[in-house]
Design an enzyme around this catalytic site. Sequence first.
Site, mmCIF file in Angstrom:
data_model
loop_
_atom_site.group_PDB
_atom_site.id
_atom_site.type_symbol
_atom_site.label_atom_id
_atom_site.label_comp_id
_atom_site.label_asym_id
_atom_site.label_seq_id
_atom_site.Cartn_x
_atom_site.Cartn_y
_atom_site.Cartn_z
ATOM 1 N N HIS A 31 19.340 -58.246 51.861
ATOM 2 C CA HIS A 31 18.997 -57.675 53.173
ATOM 3 C C HIS A 31 18.663 -58.824 54.124
ATOM 4 O O HIS A 31 18.701 -60.006 53.726
ATOM 5 C CB HIS A 31 17.845 -56.681 53.040
ATOM 6 C CG HIS A 31 16.651 -57.238 52.305
ATOM 7 N ND1 HIS A 31 15.837 -58.204 52.840
ATOM 8 C CD2 HIS A 31 16.174 -56.983 51.060
ATOM 9 C CE1 HIS A 31 14.885 -58.497 51.982
ATOM 10 N NE2 HIS A 31 15.075 -57.792 50.889
ATOM 11 N N GLY A 33 16.046 -60.122 55.114
ATOM 12 C CA GLY A 33 15.054 -61.083 54.617
ATOM 13 C C GLY A 33 15.752 -62.229 53.883
ATOM 14 O O GLY A 33 15.474 -63.412 54.110
ATOM 15 N N HIS A 34 16.703 -61.874 53.009
ATOM 16 C CA HIS A 34 17.453 -62.908 52.276
ATOM 17 C C HIS A 34 18.299 -63.749 53.242
ATOM 18 O O HIS A 34 18.378 -64.968 53.118
ATOM 19 C CB HIS A 34 18.393 -62.272 51.249
ATOM 20 C CG HIS A 34 17.690 -61.514 50.163
ATOM 21 N ND1 HIS A 34 17.798 -60.148 50.039
ATOM 22 C CD2 HIS A 34 16.886 -61.921 49.163
ATOM 23 C CE1 HIS A 34 17.096 -59.753 48.994
ATOM 24 N NE2 HIS A 34 16.524 -60.794 48.447
ATOM 25 N N GLY A 147 10.626 -66.265 50.399
ATOM 26 C CA GLY A 147 10.100 -65.394 51.450
ATOM 27 C C GLY A 147 8.598 -65.154 51.293
ATOM 28 O O GLY A 147 8.096 -65.021 50.172
ATOM 29 N N LYS A 149 7.016 -62.527 51.838
ATOM 30 C CA LYS A 149 6.657 -61.194 51.328
ATOM 31 C C LYS A 149 6.132 -61.283 49.895
ATOM 32 O O LYS A 149 5.220 -60.566 49.511
ATOM 33 C CB LYS A 149 7.838 -60.227 51.388
ATOM 34 C CG LYS A 149 7.361 -58.814 51.093
ATOM 35 C CD LYS A 149 8.404 -57.796 51.352
ATOM 36 C CE LYS A 149 9.326 -57.601 50.184
ATOM 37 N NZ LYS A 149 8.699 -57.188 48.924
ATOM 38 N N GLN A 153 4.077 -65.085 44.443
ATOM 39 C CA GLN A 153 5.218 -65.726 43.768
ATOM 40 C C GLN A 153 5.463 -67.126 44.327
ATOM 41 O O GLN A 153 5.774 -68.062 43.573
ATOM 42 C CB GLN A 153 6.458 -64.853 43.942
ATOM 43 C CG GLN A 153 7.752 -65.511 43.511
ATOM 44 C CD GLN A 153 8.920 -64.563 43.487
ATOM 45 O OE1 GLN A 153 9.046 -63.749 42.587
ATOM 46 N NE2 GLN A 153 9.807 -64.657 44.459
ATOM 47 N N SER A 186 14.388 -55.007 48.838
ATOM 48 C CA SER A 186 15.525 -54.392 48.142
ATOM 49 C C SER A 186 15.149 -52.994 47.674
ATOM 50 O O SER A 186 16.004 -52.129 47.499
ATOM 51 C CB SER A 186 15.926 -55.231 46.933
ATOM 52 O OG SER A 186 16.234 -56.537 47.356
HETATM 53 O O1 PAF Z 1 11.982 -62.884 44.418
HETATM 54 C C1 PAF Z 1 12.934 -62.632 43.652
HETATM 55 O O2 PAF Z 1 13.954 -62.059 44.021
HETATM 56 C C2 PAF Z 1 12.838 -63.059 42.194
HETATM 57 O O3 PAF Z 1 11.527 -62.940 41.727
HETATM 58 C C3 PAF Z 1 13.399 -64.469 41.917
HETATM 59 C C4 PAF Z 1 12.597 -65.537 42.611
HETATM 60 C C5 PAF Z 1 14.852 -64.536 42.359
HETATM 61 C C6 PAF Z 1 13.358 -64.754 40.412
HETATM 62 O O4 PAF Z 1 14.075 -63.820 39.677
#
Ligand code: PAF
Length: 282
Positions: A31, A33-34, A147, A149, A153, A186
């Site tokens: 989307h 964001g990516h 990102g 969001k 992570q 997603s």
């Molecule tokens: O953020 C994500 O889409 C996933 O956690 C990642 C970083 C691709 C690892 O699978």
Amino acid sequence: MKMIRTIDELKRWRESLDGPLGFVPTMGALHEGHFSLVRCSKQENPYTIVSIFVNPTQFDDPEDLRKYPRTFERDKELLEREGVDAVFAPTVEEMYPKGFEDEDAHYDFGYLERILEGAHRPGHFKGVAQVVAKLLRAVEPDVLYLGQKDYQQVLIIKKLIEKLSMPIKVVMCPTVRESDGLAMSSRNVRLSPQQRENALALYRSLIKAKEVYEQGGSVVEAKQEAMKILESAPLIKEIDYFEIVDADTLKPINNWDEADKVIALVAVRMEGVRLIDNMFIK
Ligand code: PAF
């Protein structure tokens, strides 16, 4: 755009490049964001690669893994249009060959992996670190684009890169939102129109917390006001957390001046769909 399926092929492609490589790791179902991460990478590097891999080891719930949207052909087309140089889309067997002891399965991030998302999705960050370590060793990027969001992570992956001692710069890009404020995800495609409406409570709760801060209210008041908004959305059945924390350590704060940078983070469940969001308060 080159389609790459194996780590050997990827390494050969990597060796053929004559300049810095930006990397956007994804699980597909792409989307805006990516695409904002891709555009940022393209502006800053002569080469950009995107990975598409739905990583089974980071799903604590098999149903969530089964239902995760998979739109590979569409993703490929859109990435081609964005002018990405290569897509790495390995199989599960390529990333996790059977019969090998996995040296990446046990990274320990202590407090950082036990709170917030970590507390509600046991093993999630171990799985993220496991796959990202493999992706980074395979891709050897100069710059990694993530990102905001998935803020927790981002902190975990920065720690992972320190552990791996790899010379990779991490760039965190702002969350991209729909015009009404809903953070792009997603998982949004799984929301019914009513759930979609209720999901706006996440953004509104964050805005409210920021407003309380800006109007001189306390941290407790900010949390209370935000919780009221979340609780008034009838389809939000479970609020996993709404926390206001030090943005560097993710430790909860009681007063605004306990940290230089403060962030509010929220996660809820709505009839099988889990949504998260966050916002810097100061
Ligand atoms: O953020 C994500 O889409 C996933 O956690 C990642 C970083 C691709 C690892 O699978």
